[in-house]
Motif scaffolding. Structure first.
Motif, PDB file in Angstrom:
ATOM      1  N   THR A  14       0.711  -1.207  -0.013  1.00 19.74           N
ATOM      2  CA  THR A  14      -0.051  -0.007   0.187  1.00 19.74           C
ATOM      3  C   THR A  14       0.752   1.160  -0.122  1.00 19.74           C
ATOM      4  N   PRO A  15       0.810   2.158  -0.867  1.00 20.25           N
ATOM      5  CA  PRO A  15       1.449   3.414  -0.754  1.00 20.25           C
ATOM      6  C   PRO A  15       1.213   4.345   0.517  1.00 20.25           C
ATOM      7  N   VAL A  16       2.418   4.391   0.960  1.00 21.13           N
ATOM      8  CA  VAL A  16       2.330   5.161   2.324  1.00 21.13           C
ATOM      9  C   VAL A  16       3.283   6.364   2.183  1.00 21.13           C
ATOM     10  N   ASN A  17       3.035   7.110   2.877  1.00 21.22           N
ATOM     11  CA  ASN A  17       3.922   8.242   3.083  1.00 21.22           C
ATOM     12  C   ASN A  17       5.132   8.241   4.041  1.00 21.22           C
ATOM     13  N   VAL A  18       6.313   8.017   3.701  1.00 20.58           N
ATOM     14  CA  VAL A  18       7.351   7.817   4.477  1.00 20.58           C
ATOM     15  C   VAL A  18       7.842   9.143   5.288  1.00 20.58           C
ATOM     16  N   VAL A  19       7.728   9.066   6.375  1.00 23.24           N
ATOM     17  CA  VAL A  19       8.239  10.430   7.383  1.00 23.24           C
ATOM     18  C   VAL A  19       9.006   9.853   8.229  1.00 23.24           C
ATOM     19  N   TYR A  20       9.854  10.916   8.612  1.00 21.50           N
ATOM     20  CA  TYR A  20      11.024  10.514   9.661  1.00 21.50           C
ATOM     21  C   TYR A  20      10.666  10.968  11.234  1.00 21.50           C
ATOM     22  N   CYS A  21      10.739  10.024  11.959  1.00 20.74           N
ATOM     23  CA  CYS A  21      10.355  10.108  13.146  1.00 20.74           C
ATOM     24  C   CYS A  21      11.371  11.233  13.842  1.00 20.74           C
ATOM     25  N   SER A  22      11.258  11.646  14.935  1.00 23.13           N
ATOM     26  CA  SER A  22      12.092  12.666  15.525  1.00 23.13           C
ATOM     27  C   SER A  22      13.481  11.948  16.205  1.00 23.13           C
ATOM     28  N   CYS A  23      13.403  10.592  16.045  1.00 24.16           N
ATOM     29  CA  CYS A  23      14.398   9.868  16.571  1.00 24.16           C
ATOM     30  C   CYS A  23      15.567   9.585  14.982  1.00 24.16           C
ATOM     31  N   GLY A  24      14.803  10.084  13.893  1.00 23.53           N
ATOM     32  CA  GLY A  24      15.548   9.769  12.831  1.00 23.53           C
ATOM     33  C   GLY A  24      15.262   8.701  11.912  1.00 23.53           C
ATOM     34  N   ALA A  25      14.400   8.019  12.553  1.00 22.81           N
ATOM     35  CA  ALA A  25      14.081   6.689  11.844  1.00 22.81           C
ATOM     36  C   ALA A  25      13.038   6.947  10.820  1.00 22.81           C
ATOM     37  N   PRO A  26      13.116   6.352   9.521  1.00 26.56           N
ATOM     38  CA  PRO A  26      11.937   6.310   8.684  1.00 26.56           C
ATOM     39  C   PRO A  26      10.997   5.703   9.102  1.00 26.56           C
ATOM     40  N   THR A  27       9.701   5.994   9.153  1.00 25.45           N
ATOM     41  CA  THR A  27       8.433   5.388   9.604  1.00 25.45           C
ATOM     42  C   THR A  27       7.403   5.817   8.725  1.00 25.45           C
ATOM     43  N   ARG A  28       6.299   5.247   8.772  1.00 26.46           N
ATOM     44  CA  ARG A  28       5.347   5.729   8.087  1.00 26.46           C
ATOM     45  C   ARG A  28       4.451   6.563   8.752  1.00 26.46           C
ATOM     46  N   SER A  29       3.666   7.551   7.993  1.00 27.83           N
ATOM     47  CA  SER A  29       2.458   8.390   8.662  1.00 27.83           C
ATOM     48  C   SER A  29       1.539   7.550   9.177  1.00 27.83           C
ATOM     49  N   HIS A  30       0.975   7.996  10.185  1.00 25.14           N
ATOM     50  CA  HIS A  30      -0.044   7.689  10.854  1.00 25.14           C
ATOM     51  C   HIS A  30       0.336   5.975  11.547  1.00 25.14           C
ATOM     52  N   ALA A  31       1.442   5.767  11.539  1.00 27.16           N
ATOM     53  CA  ALA A  31       1.865   4.696  12.217  1.00 27.16           C
ATOM     54  C   ALA A  31       3.130   5.207  13.398  1.00 27.16           C
ATOM     55  N   VAL A  32       2.887   4.154  14.411  1.00 32.54           N
ATOM     56  CA  VAL A  32       3.993   4.371  15.377  1.00 32.54           C
ATOM     57  C   VAL A  32       5.273   3.880  15.018  1.00 32.54           C
ATOM     58  N   CYS A  33       6.280   4.706  15.132  1.00 32.24           N
ATOM     59  CA  CYS A  33       7.738   4.455  15.011  1.00 32.24           C
ATOM     60  C   CYS A  33       7.983   3.225  15.667  1.00 32.24           C
TER      61      CYS A  33
END
Ligand SMILES: [Zn+2]
Length: 52
Positions: A14-33
């Motif tokens: 599923t296409p998701v928006n990859v966002v970067y957490c404050s810890c620097g790890a790439p995660t998905r938006s609307h998802a817990v890091c």
């Protein structure tokens, strides 16, 4: 004849928006890091030290 097997080659995930957490790890938006357990700067996964 090469069409067979080519369909949906890019549509498995599923296409998701990859966002970067404050810890620097790439995660998905609307998802817990998965790295630090935070979601939008909020600690949503309680670690051993997050809550007495
Ligand atoms: Zn994180």
């Amino acid at each position: 004849r090469s069409r067979k097997g080519m369909r949906r080659s890019h549509d498995v995930l599923t296409p998701v928006n990859v966002v970067y957490c404050s810890c620097g790890a790439p995660t998905r938006s609307h998802a817990v890091c998965p790295t630090c357990g935070k979601y939008k700067e909020r600690q949503v996964i309680h670690t051993a030290t997050s809550h007495a």
